[in-house]
Design a protein around this motif. Structure first.
Motif, PDB file in Angstrom:
ATOM      1  N   GLU A  45      30.043  40.826  37.735  1.00 21.60           N
ATOM      2  CA  GLU A  45      30.563  40.995  39.104  1.00 21.60           C
ATOM      3  C   GLU A  45      31.753  40.074  39.351  1.00 21.60           C
ATOM      4  O   GLU A  45      32.750  40.469  39.950  1.00 21.60           O
ATOM      5  CB  GLU A  45      29.472  40.720  40.154  1.00 21.60           C
ATOM      6  CG  GLU A  45      28.386  41.775  40.231  1.00 21.60           C
ATOM      7  CD  GLU A  45      27.425  41.752  39.025  1.00 21.60           C
ATOM      8  OE1 GLU A  45      27.360  40.715  38.319  1.00 21.60           O
ATOM      9  OE2 GLU A  45      26.755  42.778  38.798  1.00 21.60           O
ATOM     10  N   VAL A  46      31.628  38.835  38.893  1.00 23.37           N
ATOM     11  CA  VAL A  46      32.730  37.877  39.070  1.00 23.37           C
ATOM     12  C   VAL A  46      33.964  38.355  38.299  1.00 23.37           C
ATOM     13  O   VAL A  46      35.086  38.328  38.796  1.00 23.37           O
ATOM     14  CB  VAL A  46      32.302  36.461  38.599  1.00 23.37           C
ATOM     15  CG1 VAL A  46      33.496  35.532  38.451  1.00 23.37           C
ATOM     16  CG2 VAL A  46      31.284  35.861  39.569  1.00 23.37           C
ATOM     17  N   ARG A  47      33.734  38.860  37.099  1.00 21.79           N
ATOM     18  CA  ARG A  47      34.872  39.315  36.286  1.00 21.79           C
ATOM     19  C   ARG A  47      35.501  40.568  36.883  1.00 21.79           C
ATOM     20  O   ARG A  47      36.719  40.730  36.867  1.00 21.79           O
ATOM     21  CB  ARG A  47      34.425  39.554  34.844  1.00 21.79           C
ATOM     22  CG  ARG A  47      34.148  38.234  34.138  1.00 21.79           C
ATOM     23  CD  ARG A  47      33.821  38.421  32.697  1.00 21.79           C
ATOM     24  NE  ARG A  47      32.494  38.963  32.492  1.00 21.79           N
ATOM     25  CZ  ARG A  47      32.211  40.030  31.766  1.00 21.79           C
ATOM     26  NH1 ARG A  47      33.167  40.697  31.155  1.00 21.79           N
ATOM     27  NH2 ARG A  47      30.974  40.443  31.634  1.00 21.79           N
ATOM     28  N   ALA A  48      34.651  41.474  37.427  1.00 19.14           N
ATOM     29  CA  ALA A  48      35.197  42.688  38.048  1.00 19.14           C
ATOM     30  C   ALA A  48      36.052  42.307  39.266  1.00 19.14           C
ATOM     31  O   ALA A  48      37.119  42.876  39.485  1.00 19.14           O
ATOM     32  CB  ALA A  48      34.063  43.625  38.460  1.00 19.14           C
ATOM     33  N   GLN A  49      35.585  41.322  40.026  1.00 25.42           N
ATOM     34  CA  GLN A  49      36.356  40.893  41.202  1.00 25.42           C
ATOM     35  C   GLN A  49      37.714  40.318  40.764  1.00 25.42           C
ATOM     36  O   GLN A  49      38.747  40.610  41.370  1.00 25.42           O
ATOM     37  CB  GLN A  49      35.565  39.839  41.986  1.00 25.42           C
ATOM     38  CG  GLN A  49      36.217  39.444  43.314  1.00 25.42           C
ATOM     39  CD  GLN A  49      36.295  40.622  44.284  1.00 25.42           C
ATOM     40  OE1 GLN A  49      35.291  41.293  44.548  1.00 25.42           O
ATOM     41  NE2 GLN A  49      37.491  40.908  44.789  1.00 25.42           N
ATOM     42  N   ARG A  50      37.718  39.546  39.696  1.00 29.06           N
ATOM     43  CA  ARG A  50      38.982  38.962  39.206  1.00 29.06           C
ATOM     44  C   ARG A  50      39.937  40.065  38.747  1.00 29.06           C
ATOM     45  O   ARG A  50      41.123  40.029  39.022  1.00 29.06           O
ATOM     46  CB  ARG A  50      38.712  38.001  38.044  1.00 29.06           C
ATOM     47  CG  ARG A  50      38.031  36.723  38.499  1.00 29.06           C
ATOM     48  CD  ARG A  50      37.775  35.822  37.288  1.00 29.06           C
ATOM     49  NE  ARG A  50      36.907  34.712  37.649  1.00 29.06           N
ATOM     50  CZ  ARG A  50      36.172  34.031  36.789  1.00 29.06           C
ATOM     51  NH1 ARG A  50      36.185  34.353  35.513  1.00 29.06           N
ATOM     52  NH2 ARG A  50      35.430  33.022  37.195  1.00 29.06           N
ATOM     53  N   ARG A  51      39.386  41.054  38.018  1.00 25.39           N
ATOM     54  CA  ARG A  51      40.250  42.140  37.541  1.00 25.39           C
ATOM     55  C   ARG A  51      40.760  42.975  38.724  1.00 25.39           C
ATOM     56  O   ARG A  51      41.912  43.390  38.755  1.00 25.39           O
ATOM     57  CB  ARG A  51      39.489  43.037  36.566  1.00 25.39           C
ATOM     58  CG  ARG A  51      40.360  44.148  36.028  1.00 25.39           C
ATOM     59  CD  ARG A  51      39.865  44.672  34.727  1.00 25.39           C
ATOM     60  NE  ARG A  51      40.049  43.691  33.680  1.00 25.39           N
ATOM     61  CZ  ARG A  51      40.534  43.975  32.476  1.00 25.39           C
ATOM     62  NH1 ARG A  51      40.895  45.191  32.190  1.00 25.39           N
ATOM     63  NH2 ARG A  51      40.654  43.043  31.569  1.00 25.39           N
ATOM     64  N   PHE A  52      39.881  43.174  39.700  1.00 21.71           N
ATOM     65  CA  PHE A  52      40.254  43.913  40.916  1.00 21.71           C
ATOM     66  C   PHE A  52      41.440  43.212  41.593  1.00 21.71           C
ATOM     67  O   PHE A  52      42.445  43.830  41.946  1.00 21.71           O
ATOM     68  CB  PHE A  52      39.039  43.951  41.851  1.00 21.71           C
ATOM     69  CG  PHE A  52      39.293  44.643  43.165  1.00 21.71           C
ATOM     70  CD1 PHE A  52      39.006  45.995  43.318  1.00 21.71           C
ATOM     71  CD2 PHE A  52      39.799  43.942  44.244  1.00 21.71           C
ATOM     72  CE1 PHE A  52      39.238  46.635  44.527  1.00 21.71           C
ATOM     73  CE2 PHE A  52      40.031  44.576  45.452  1.00 21.71           C
ATOM     74  CZ  PHE A  52      39.758  45.926  45.594  1.00 21.71           C
ATOM     75  N   ASP A  53      41.321  41.881  41.753  1.00 25.01           N
ATOM     76  CA  ASP A  53      42.383  41.116  42.430  1.00 25.01           C
ATOM     77  C   ASP A  53      43.692  41.192  41.640  1.00 25.01           C
ATOM     78  O   ASP A  53      44.773  41.302  42.218  1.00 25.01           O
ATOM     79  CB  ASP A  53      41.968  39.637  42.581  1.00 25.01           C
ATOM     80  CG  ASP A  53      40.798  39.480  43.547  1.00 25.01           C
ATOM     81  OD1 ASP A  53      40.531  40.437  44.329  1.00 25.01           O
ATOM     82  OD2 ASP A  53      40.135  38.416  43.513  1.00 25.01           O
ATOM     83  N   GLU A  54      43.539  41.128  40.304  1.00 16.83           N
ATOM     84  CA  GLU A  54      44.727  41.172  39.441  1.00 16.83           C
ATOM     85  C   GLU A  54      45.448  42.524  39.584  1.00 16.83           C
ATOM     86  O   GLU A  54      46.663  42.579  39.741  1.00 16.83           O
ATOM     87  CB  GLU A  54      44.241  40.995  37.999  1.00 16.83           C
ATOM     88  CG  GLU A  54      45.256  40.629  36.960  1.00 16.83           C
ATOM     89  CD  GLU A  54      44.573  40.593  35.589  1.00 16.83           C
ATOM     90  OE1 GLU A  54      45.068  41.272  34.682  1.00 16.83           O
ATOM     91  OE2 GLU A  54      43.516  39.930  35.449  1.00 16.83           O
ATOM     92  N   LEU A  55      44.668  43.620  39.567  1.00 13.78           N
ATOM     93  CA  LEU A  55      45.266  44.962  39.676  1.00 13.78           C
ATOM     94  C   LEU A  55      45.864  45.159  41.068  1.00 13.78           C
ATOM     95  O   LEU A  55      46.968  45.685  41.207  1.00 13.78           O
ATOM     96  CB  LEU A  55      44.207  46.039  39.389  1.00 13.78           C
ATOM     97  CG  LEU A  55      43.703  46.097  37.946  1.00 13.78           C
ATOM     98  CD1 LEU A  55      42.480  47.007  37.818  1.00 13.78           C
ATOM     99  CD2 LEU A  55      44.800  46.580  36.995  1.00 13.78           C
ATOM    100  N   ALA A  56      45.129  44.697  42.100  1.00 11.69           N
ATOM    101  CA  ALA A  56      45.638  44.835  43.472  1.00 11.69           C
ATOM    102  C   ALA A  56      46.933  44.044  43.621  1.00 11.69           C
ATOM    103  O   ALA A  56      47.877  44.489  44.282  1.00 11.69           O
ATOM    104  CB  ALA A  56      44.579  44.360  44.469  1.00 11.69           C
ATOM    105  N   GLY A  57      46.976  42.875  42.977  1.00 12.35           N
ATOM    106  CA  GLY A  57      48.168  42.030  43.036  1.00 12.35           C
ATOM    107  C   GLY A  57      49.383  42.699  42.413  1.00 12.35           C
ATOM    108  O   GLY A  57      50.523  42.368  42.719  1.00 12.35           O
ATOM    109  N   LYS A  58      49.105  43.648  41.498  1.00 12.60           N
ATOM    110  CA  LYS A  58      50.222  44.355  40.851  1.00 12.60           C
ATOM    111  C   LYS A  58      50.582  45.622  41.605  1.00 12.60           C
ATOM    112  O   LYS A  58      51.362  46.444  41.121  1.00 12.60           O
ATOM    113  CB  LYS A  58      49.802  44.764  39.431  1.00 12.60           C
ATOM    114  CG  LYS A  58      49.824  43.633  38.450  1.00 12.60           C
ATOM    115  CD  LYS A  58      49.678  44.215  37.052  1.00 12.60           C
ATOM    116  CE  LYS A  58      49.135  43.188  36.102  1.00 12.60           C
ATOM    117  NZ  LYS A  58      48.212  43.797  35.140  1.00 12.60           N
TER     118      LYS A  58
END
Ligand code: DC
Length: 226
Positions: free
Chosen positions: A149-162
């Motif tokens: 869950e923590v890793r999915a949130q980080r990837r989510f933030d990274e993709l949203a940031g792009k």
């Protein structure tokens, strides 16, 4: 002056391996190598050429050159001389990288290059098989983990940031699928080396993690000097 060592950092996708590896390399004055970017570059090549069967991908390997350049001080991966950094961090390329990384010949092709990069030590390399296959003799091995869950949130933030519009559940499902493929493949599956130190960063700030890793690195250097 202390000897230079090899630092092998392995772990699941999106658990912050590259951030910590880059920071440690900067601290130590070592070279950083992102092996995931190398698999991603081959993934991109096969997507662009529409290659999906194993034999065709293996036949293409002699035509693929993967390298690194510095662009404004930041490491970018190159594919046959083209800077492809901007294209390799998508979910599509990540999934293709995960697929092609299951092919034994692809792994042998990249592992040989990675081993050559570490010949003079003074290297921090991150990936899935660095402590187990690429450098089983690495002096310091770290195995990074964090909850899905923590890793999915980080990837989510990274993709949203792009500027992408990710769906959290899809990102989480993707993290779980990729974990499964990375740990269950026949060739060099992701596993913790026996002598690796596990760092679970689910509840650590980046600063706390960095302090811990620097301490482990310094302890290792001091032991080698003794
Ligand atoms: O770390 P990453 O997400 O950029 O890696 C992309 C894919 O490449 C990942 O699904 C597994 C594969 N990989 C690998 O098999 N071995 C490595 N040393 C690094 C990455």
């Amino acid at each position: 002056m202390a000897n230079k060592i090899i630092v092998a950092i392995d772990g699941y996708s999106s658990c912050g391996k590259s951030t910590i590896a880059k920071a440690l390399a900067r601290y130590a004055g070592y070279t950083y190598v992102d092996t995931g970017a190398m698999y991603r570059a081959i993934g991109l090549y096969t997507l662009r050429k529409g290659l999906d069967d194993e034999a065709a991908i293996i036949a293409a390997l002699p035509h693929i050159q993967v390298g690194f350049i510095l662009s404004d001080g930041v490491q970018h991966v190159t594919l046959n001389g083209e800077d492809v950094e901007a294209y390799i961090r998508t979910l599509e390329v990540g999934n293709q990288a995960s697929r092609i990384s299951q092919i034994r010949e692809v792994r042998a092709f990249l592992v040989a290059q990675q081993q050559a990069m570490g010949r003079h030590k003074g290297i921090v390399m991150d990936g899935r098989d660095i402590g187990t296959v690429v450098f089983p003799e690495a002096e310091l091995k770290l195995f990074l983990t964090a909850s899905p869950e923590v890793r999915a949130q980080r990837r989510f933030d990274e993709l949203a940031g792009k500027g992408e519009k990710p769906d959290f559940d899809a990102v989480l499902a993707d993290v779980n699928d990729r974990d499964y493929r990375d740990t269950h493949r026949a060739e060099s599956p992701l596993r913790q080396a026996q002598d690796a130190i596990v760092v679970d960063n689910s509840r650590m700030t980046p600063d706390e993690q960095m302090q811990l890793v620097i301490r482990l690195f310094e302890e290792k250097l001091n032991k080698l000097v003794d």
